[in-house]
Design an enzyme around this catalytic site. Structure first.
Site, short mmCIF file in Angstrom:
data_model
loop_
_atom_site.label_atom_id
_atom_site.label_comp_id
_atom_site.label_asym_id
_atom_site.label_seq_id
_atom_site.Cartn_x
_atom_site.Cartn_y
_atom_site.Cartn_z
N ASP A 8 0.85 -1.18 0.00
CA ASP A 8 0.00 0.00 0.00
C ASP A 8 0.89 1.23 0.00
O ASP A 8 1.79 1.35 0.85
CB ASP A 8 -0.90 0.03 1.24
N ASP A 129 -15.81 -5.30 -1.27
CA ASP A 129 -15.42 -5.21 0.14
C ASP A 129 -16.66 -5.21 0.99
O ASP A 129 -17.61 -4.46 0.73
CB ASP A 129 -14.60 -3.95 0.37
#
Length: 245
Positions: A8, A129
């Protein structure tokens, strides 16, 4: 099942967020390119990169860095974060083998269906998600996991199956970055309901035991970022879940 290492990126640095919260960031003092090279040395072929700046702004911000990582490390890259328009998608596809589509999968399904048709299901990964309620029903979230919709994971998958959906990244957001263990029941249900879809399980991986459990569910990939960054798996354990390990 293979391990899919995750990096990330925020402000050019490796970070991890707790449950997607930008206010709960952990920074790691490692260069993203160097980290990618380490994963290659352990046997990785693919890398999952999240452009957190892009996700926050709504347009990719780190594609030059993504391209450098892919070229220097010799990896295939899956990238997501801020893909909102055809122009964004074209820029991302120019540097990555696969591009992750998130909120648009809920807010603009017709557009995503067209992209699947235009670019082919191998080039796109649909990120669904979810937050699981008290009755174990997974509801899809949007806008950086801040908004829970009334769309269930199962309804979303049903909608896209006729368009050749092949790659699905499913995160239990309550477990992401928390090192609390993956939602094994969720992923087993995914594979049972949608054979032929390559699921990527994300959220909660702590150790090699979690990876062994995920392998038994039948998912194609287990995504891990924090557990790898914090050396919760030995090099030998990592190699055992990588294609060239």
């Amino acid at each position: 099942m293979h391990l899919l290492p995750a990096i990330d990126i925020r402000d050019g640095r490796c970070v991890r967020l707790l449950q997607g919260d930008f206010g709960q960031e952990t920074r790691y003092e490692v260069n993203p390119v160097t980290l990618a090279q380490r994963y290659v040395s352990l046997g990785a072929e693919w890398l999952h990169i999240v452009d957190l700046d892009g996700a926050a702004i709504g347009s990719p911000q780190n594609l030059n860095l993504v391209a450098t990582i892919a070229k220097t490390a010799g990896l295939k890259v899956q990238v997501g974060g801020g893909i909102r328009s055809p122009e964004d998608l074209a820029r991302a596809l120019a540097v990555a083998e696969r591009v992750v589509i998130g909120s648009l999968g809920v807010t603009a399904p017709a557009l995503v269906e067209r992209w699947l048709d235009e670019h082919g299901p191998d080039r796109l990964t649909l990120a669904l998600d979810v937050r699981v309620d008290d009755s174990d029903t997974p509801f899809v979230t949007t806008h950086g996991w801040t908004e829970r919709t009334e769309l269930t994971l199962w309804a979303a998958l049903k909608r896209y199956r006729p368009f050749g959906l092949r790659n699905v990244l499913c995160t239990d957001v309550n477990r992401d970055g928390a090192l609390s263990g993956p939602n094994i029941a969720l992923y087993r249900n995914c594979v049972t309901r949608c054979p032929g879809v390559a699921f990527q399980a994300s959220g909660g991986v702590r150790n090699v035991g979690d990876l062994n459990e995920l392998r038994e569910t039948g998912v194609a990939f287990a995504i891990s970022g924090k557990a790898l960054l914090e050396d919760r798996l030995s090099d030998g354990e990592i190699r055992s879940f990588l294609p060239n390990g």
